[in-house]
Write a protein that holds these residues in place. Sequence first.
Motif, PDB file in Angstrom:
ATOM      1  N   GLY A 116       0.894  -1.122   0.212  1.00 34.25           N
ATOM      2  CA  GLY A 116       0.062   0.088  -0.119  1.00 34.25           C
ATOM      3  C   GLY A 116       0.741   1.280   0.027  1.00 34.25           C
TER       4      GLY A 116
ATOM      5  N   ARG B 119      -5.715  -6.530   8.395  1.00 30.22           N
ATOM      6  CA  ARG B 119      -6.272  -7.423   7.257  1.00 30.22           C
ATOM      7  C   ARG B 119      -7.988  -7.412   7.621  1.00 30.22           C
ATOM      8  NH1 ARG B 119      -2.381 -11.148   8.941  1.00 30.22           N
ATOM      9  NH2 ARG B 119      -4.251 -12.157   9.916  1.00 30.22           N
TER      10      ARG B 119
ATOM     11  N   ILE C 123      -8.664  -3.747   6.122  1.00 30.43           N
ATOM     12  CA  ILE C 123      -8.599  -3.822   4.558  1.00 30.43           C
ATOM     13  C   ILE C 123      -9.754  -4.457   3.986  1.00 30.43           C
ATOM     14  CG2 ILE C 123      -7.080  -4.783   2.647  1.00 30.43           C
ATOM     15  CD1 ILE C 123      -4.684  -3.939   4.655  1.00 30.43           C
TER      16      ILE C 123
ATOM     17  N   GLY D 157      -1.992  -6.040   1.213  1.00 31.29           N
ATOM     18  CA  GLY D 157      -3.375  -5.425   0.779  1.00 31.29           C
ATOM     19  C   GLY D 157      -3.754  -5.699  -0.366  1.00 31.29           C
TER      20      GLY D 157
END
Length: 641
Positions: free
Chosen positions: A203, A333, A336, A364
């Motif tokens: 990211g 996670r 995301i 990601g």
Amino acid sequence: MNNVLKNVLLWVAIGVILMLVFQNLNTSSSTPAQAMDFSTFVSSIKQGQVADVTINGNHVEGSLNSGQHFSVYTPANDTQVVPQLLAAGVKISVKPPEGQSLLLSILISWFPMLLLIGVWIFFMRQMGGGGAGGRGAMTFGRSKARMLTEENNKVTFADVAGIEEAKDELAEIVEFLRDPQKFQRLGGRIPKGVLLMGSPGSGKTLLARAIAGEARVPFFSISGSDFVEMFVGVGASRVRDMFEQAKKHAPCIIFIDEIDAVGRQRGAGLGGGNDEREQTLNQLLVEMDGFEGTEGIIVVAATNRPDVLDPALLRPGRFDRQVTVPLPDIRGREQILQVHMRKVPVAPDVDAKVIARGTPGFSGADLANLVNEAALMAARRSKRLVDMIDFEDAKDKVMMGAERKSVVMSDKQRETTAYHESGHAVVAKLLPGTDPVHKVTIIPRGRALGLTMQLPTEDRFNYERQEILNNISILMGGRIAEEVFLNQMTTGAGNDIERATDLARRMVTQWGMSGIGPMVIGEKEEEVFIGREMTKHSNISEQTARTVDGEVRDIIQERYGIARKLIEENRDKVEAMARALLKYETLDAKQVSAIMAGHDPQPPVEGGTGSYPSTPDGNVTTADKSGGQSLPSLNPGEHPV
């Protein structure tokens, strides 16, 4: 949009001009007139056959008594025709000579010259690339940076999840861009450069765009490879031009992606010597911290190879703030997944926390791909919502590869694969402290004919010696099951043996987990020039190499014996699991636990490849895809045949 409007207006103007030209040059009467020679015209007048005429200079048009139209040209300065017409009683009309407009006259006379000028301008624009960022022959030195303004950059910190520490470090940069005086009043100086370091897909680029979106300032984006060309000096010129553009839009952000393409260490032989790359790097160093100030310009760069960057680039005053963008933990996670699930219609049974527990080590980008694969699977199954089975199947596809249903396996091959995978699974279930078995399958996926996947119950950052030894035993379980139950050896255990040997060798040479003691034994080959040729040689002695080989052999044989004893003492469990695999082809954690408890496994859930995995105590298991950031992959995870 401006270029499109210019092109439209240009073609409209060309069309209008052509219409005017054709209208003036291609005039025609409503009724076709027959050409007549002058002597016939005079004879017709004398015979009284002409009814009427229209005189336009020396051009005469008219009609005969029979109704036929004619057209004739009279001699210049002729004074006899008009009296003859009057004498014959012909109706005479006179029209002034048609004159061309001034604009049309200029256009016709200057058209060749204007055409040449237009062609010249066209080719010059093509060579010049049409402005900043162009790719023409005359703009090698122009920057190729693409500018995103507040209107077309809608990314904010709300779109970035799972890297909260990195966002906190960059929050003050956003605050500085919004209110520089707040820091300058106290003599503070914001970092001129920020280097984002992290694994691919973590990211970094998204985070840089979010900084610009939050600060609401222009954002110049360019790749490190865009600076380097075949001509020396072009990259340095592009760096100068990029900073000149940035100064005009300050405060702003310059984002250089993959800066290692141009910022490699000079004189270290990394990537070969390149005068163009070094000149570009030198110019970048000067622009970031030279005599001329670059107030209000913040350079954000991203790389996944910080070890190869030049030290002058990393010193204070240039990239003096280095932000590590790590792979997300379980909470990251989950966040995301929730960001990406906003764009997907998910079913009520989808739990992002459950999926996050099953995907440690995912970046990601991996999680975005997982959500997309789940949506595609649901669409192929003609569903309106993406449910948990779709996410489970998508996770299996991402982690293990797509099912190769076209592979036709004989009964003998299926039996061999079933016993091989059963050996892995039984040893993994019997050894204490091992990761739970997530799934066992004999359906070919990727390059493997069968897989046994273990998923740890938590994110892993290091491994104990006993865990590594147990993993070696698990890896040997497939070969032992083939020997014990089928009295044969196949090449399917080749990858298992390779991985087990690699783990044992690392224990001896890198981690100090053998009888040799806590020391690192260098096994890297060094490059040495002898004459004009380069040769490689190992930097350890033959005696040390034999000692290392002996230690590795002892570890492998010891763990092989332990795994063989477990399989021979639990033959019934291996045979029961092999029969279940031949029947169902895929077994999840609940089915594997039932077999180990001596029960018959339940059929898999309809609509997917199996039920969602969970451990016997009901806790959902997780997978360590990469084995941690600084450690090699130790978890057997996937055992391909």
